[in-house]
Design a protein around this motif. Structure first.
Motif, PDB file in Angstrom:
ATOM      1  N   LEU A   1       4.156  20.898   1.557  1.00  0.00           N
ATOM      2  CA  LEU A   1       4.811  21.871   0.485  1.00  0.00           C
ATOM      3  C   LEU A   1       4.108  23.251   0.564  1.00  0.00           C
ATOM      4  CD1 LEU A   1       6.773  21.273  -1.489  1.00  0.00           C
ATOM      5  CD2 LEU A   1       4.878  20.544  -3.044  1.00  0.00           C
TER       6      LEU A   1
ATOM      7  N   ARG B   1       7.998  16.307 -10.688  1.00  0.00           N
ATOM      8  CA  ARG B   1       8.548  17.486 -10.047  1.00  0.00           C
ATOM      9  C   ARG B   1       8.065  18.987 -10.729  1.00  0.00           C
ATOM     10  NH1 ARG B   1      14.948  16.823  -8.944  1.00  0.00           N
ATOM     11  NH2 ARG B   1      14.966  15.353  -7.428  1.00  0.00           N
ATOM     12  N   ALA B   2       8.238  18.958 -12.000  1.00  0.00           N
ATOM     13  CA  ALA B   2       7.796  20.033 -12.808  1.00  0.00           C
ATOM     14  C   ALA B   2       6.122  20.436 -12.307  1.00  0.00           C
ATOM     15  CB  ALA B   2       8.029  19.741 -14.112  1.00  0.00           C
TER      16      ALA B   2
ATOM     17  N   HIS C   1       7.215  23.392   4.740  1.00  0.00           N
ATOM     18  CA  HIS C   1       7.935  22.531   5.808  1.00  0.00           C
ATOM     19  C   HIS C   1       8.804  21.421   4.711  1.00  0.00           C
ATOM     20  CE1 HIS C   1       8.563  19.860   8.846  1.00  0.00           C
ATOM     21  NE2 HIS C   1       8.438  18.671   8.022  1.00  0.00           N
ATOM     22  N   LEU C   2       8.276  21.281   3.248  1.00  0.00           N
ATOM     23  CA  LEU C   2       9.250  20.411   2.570  1.00  0.00           C
ATOM     24  C   LEU C   2       9.529  21.243   1.348  1.00  0.00           C
ATOM     25  CD1 LEU C   2       6.767  17.539   2.818  1.00  0.00           C
ATOM     26  CD2 LEU C   2       8.870  17.419   3.789  1.00  0.00           C
ATOM     27  N   THR C   3      10.534  20.812   0.663  1.00  0.00           N
ATOM     28  CA  THR C   3      10.718  21.385  -0.727  1.00  0.00           C
ATOM     29  C   THR C   3      10.112  20.339  -1.760  1.00  0.00           C
ATOM     30  OG1 THR C   3      12.717  19.991  -0.978  1.00  0.00           O
ATOM     31  CG2 THR C   3      12.990  22.205  -0.007  1.00  0.00           C
ATOM     32  N   VAL C   4      10.077  20.884  -2.950  1.00  0.00           N
ATOM     33  CA  VAL C   4       9.653  19.904  -3.820  1.00  0.00           C
ATOM     34  C   VAL C   4      10.039  18.829  -4.185  1.00  0.00           C
ATOM     35  CG1 VAL C   4       8.972  20.035  -6.393  1.00  0.00           C
ATOM     36  CG2 VAL C   4       8.571  22.207  -5.273  1.00  0.00           C
ATOM     37  N   GLU C   5      11.573  18.788  -4.077  1.00  0.00           N
ATOM     38  CA  GLU C   5      12.184  17.526  -4.349  1.00  0.00           C
ATOM     39  C   GLU C   5      11.846  16.652  -3.422  1.00  0.00           C
ATOM     40  OE1 GLU C   5      13.519  20.597  -4.497  1.00  0.00           O
ATOM     41  OE2 GLU C   5      14.777  20.901  -6.570  1.00  0.00           O
ATOM     42  N   GLN C   6      11.939  17.098  -2.061  1.00  0.00           N
ATOM     43  CA  GLN C   6      11.646  16.034  -0.872  1.00  0.00           C
ATOM     44  C   GLN C   6      10.254  15.539  -1.070  1.00  0.00           C
ATOM     45  OE1 GLN C   6      12.217  19.158   2.066  1.00  0.00           O
ATOM     46  NE2 GLN C   6      14.033  18.015   2.788  1.00  0.00           N
TER      47      GLN C   6
ATOM     48  N   TYR D   1      10.740  13.679 -13.223  1.00  0.00           N
ATOM     49  CA  TYR D   1      11.271  15.193 -13.644  1.00  0.00           C
ATOM     50  C   TYR D   1       9.783  15.721 -13.996  1.00  0.00           C
ATOM     51  CZ  TYR D   1      16.059  15.002 -13.651  1.00  0.00           C
ATOM     52  OH  TYR D   1      17.548  14.656 -13.231  1.00  0.00           O
ATOM     53  N   GLU D   2       8.811  14.919 -14.566  1.00  0.00           N
ATOM     54  CA  GLU D   2       7.322  15.401 -14.922  1.00  0.00           C
ATOM     55  C   GLU D   2       6.698  15.751 -13.712  1.00  0.00           C
ATOM     56  OE1 GLU D   2       4.789  13.016 -16.935  1.00  0.00           O
ATOM     57  OE2 GLU D   2       3.796  14.468 -17.832  1.00  0.00           O
TER      58      GLU D   2
ATOM     59  N   ALA E   1       6.120  21.417  -8.854  1.00  0.00           N
ATOM     60  CA  ALA E   1       6.606  22.958  -8.588  1.00  0.00           C
ATOM     61  C   ALA E   1       5.472  24.038  -9.154  1.00  0.00           C
ATOM     62  CB  ALA E   1       7.944  22.954  -9.187  1.00  0.00           C
TER      63      ALA E   1
END
Lengths: 292, 110
Positions: free
Chosen positions: A226, A266-267, A230-235, A263-264, A270
């Motif tokens: 991350l 992810r937040a 190389h990766l996104t947060v979602e991935q 979602y928690e 991120a």
């Protein structure tokens, strides 16, 4: 199962670490007493009435940015004036304060929390200790632990996790490997030394953010993926929750547990990633300004 | 490098999130102007590989994810966890069930 327990455990640890932001009231610093602290520790999800209208940022003499709530300076729980190294971070934090409606919901203000942790350093650790703590996660890295059954999950872990593992081994020229035994893989000392050296180049703020991301994802490998973009947060979050996602596919999704957690996560992830990027890029931004 | 959605979509996404947070006067907020400014500054005319642009795009993507996830999380929190203890009927109602009425008990009086 084991992973979920670990996650649950470390969640509570983090809730303990998170302290609510104090604010300078009427020109006098409001230092939290021990009792208040204890209360703050026990109710990480506590809310407080909103006591300001306008949020603005200002640049101090030392070039650091401050947050103003109705002309009063925001302070950390430790009583220091809340300062951040660059404008982008200041605006992101100000937006968090600005977006609160009637009550302040501190559990939605992840960037503020991270700044507070970096400013106050409540655990009194230095860089070396933080690097050691971060690398300890490598020994129990989520994506190095594989299951032996069911076959569907074995296949899924192989297909999804192996590419990331290969990427990091190639990127840093190290050996990590995976294992399906309870003891986990044997990580060579050279690998740890390489990462230790690499992490040494991060500043204290960036390390605070990185450790937070590693804590959330339970994986050093995914966190590096991350941070290195190389990766996104979602991935990264999907890969971190791979077993849970597999079980959801099989048994169904429960919105108030699975989606809520996702979602928690992810937040938080991120926020940590952004925090690392913003706090390590301040020097390059300055250089550009000088060129102009 | 992971595939990222095009910058203008991310930009619009972030502005939409700011609007959801701030309401109609969102254009006066600090973040609105800063985000627009950054997206304008980081535009490049050629399609050459530009590291700074990729970094900016990744950061904006991350910020969008932060704003959207926080909003979703708060919505779910208010819906399911924000109201304290609930009665059995209400709990059953959330998942679309009704509590059984006991034969001969309540509801069978007539």
């Amino acid at each position: 199962m084991l992973r979920n327990l670990i996650r649950l455990h470390s969640r509570t640890c983090y809730a303990v670490l998170e302290r609510w932001p104090g604010v300078c009231q009427g020109g006098q610093a409001r230092l939290p007493t021990l009792l208040e602290n204890a209360k703050a520790y026990s109710t990480a999800t506590s809310e407080r009435k909103k006591f300001y209208q306008d949020v603005s940022i200002s640049q101090g003499e030392d070039g650091m940015f401050e947050i103003n709530l109705d002309r009063r300076k925001l302070k950390t729980p430790g009583g220091k004036i809340f300062t951040v190294p660059n404008e982008a971070l200041a605006i992101a934090v100000a937006t968090e304060w600005d977006s609160q409606k009637d009550t302040l919901k501190f559990y939605t203000m992840h960037l503020t929390t991270l700044c507070n942790t970096a400013l106050d350093n409540p655990t009194h650790r230095d860089k070396d200790q933080m690097i050691t703590a971060a690398l300890k996660y490598l020994e129990t890295d989520t994506i190095c632990y594989r299951v032996e059954e069911p076959p569907g999950l074995v296949e899924l872990q192989k297909n999804e996790w192996d590419p990331v593992l290969h990427w990091i081994e190639k990127r840093y020229n190290v050996v990590i490997g995976s294992s399906d035994s309870i003891m986990g893989p044997q990580i060579p000392e050279e690998t740890k030394d390489t990462f230790r050296q690499h992490l040494g180049s991060y500043n204290f703020w960036a390390l605070t953010g990185l450790e937070y991301v590693i804590n959330q994802l339970k994986s050093v490998v995914l966190s590096f993926g991350l941070i290195d973009r190389h990766l996104t947060v979602e991935q990264a979050v999907l890969l971190s929750r791979l077993e849970e996602e597999y079980q959801i596919q099989r048994w169904g999704n429960v919105e108030w547990a699975h989606d809520y957690d996702m979602y928690e996560l992810r937040a938080r992830t991120a926020a940590g990633t952004l925090f690392v990027h913003l706090s390590s890029e301040s020097s390059t931004v300055k250089r550009k300004l000088l060129q102009d | 490098m992971a595939a990222l959605s095009p910058p203008f979509r991310v930009c619009r996404g972030i502005l939409r999130e700011i609007r959801a947070m701030k309401g109609p006067e969102y254009k006066q907020s600090l973040a609105y102007n800063y985000v627009l400014d950054q997206f304008r500054k980081n535009q490049v005319s050629s399609e050459r590989y530009c590291r700074a642009q990729v970094e900016a795009l990744h950061a904006s993507h991350t910020y969008l994810c932060l704003l959207a996830s926080t909003r979703h999380h708060l919505t779910l929190h208010n819906l399911y966890h924000g109201k304290g203890e609930r009665g059995p009927e209400e709990v059953a109602g959330i998942v679309g069930l009704r509590l059984p009425t006991q034969p001969g008990g309540k509801g069978w009086e007539k």
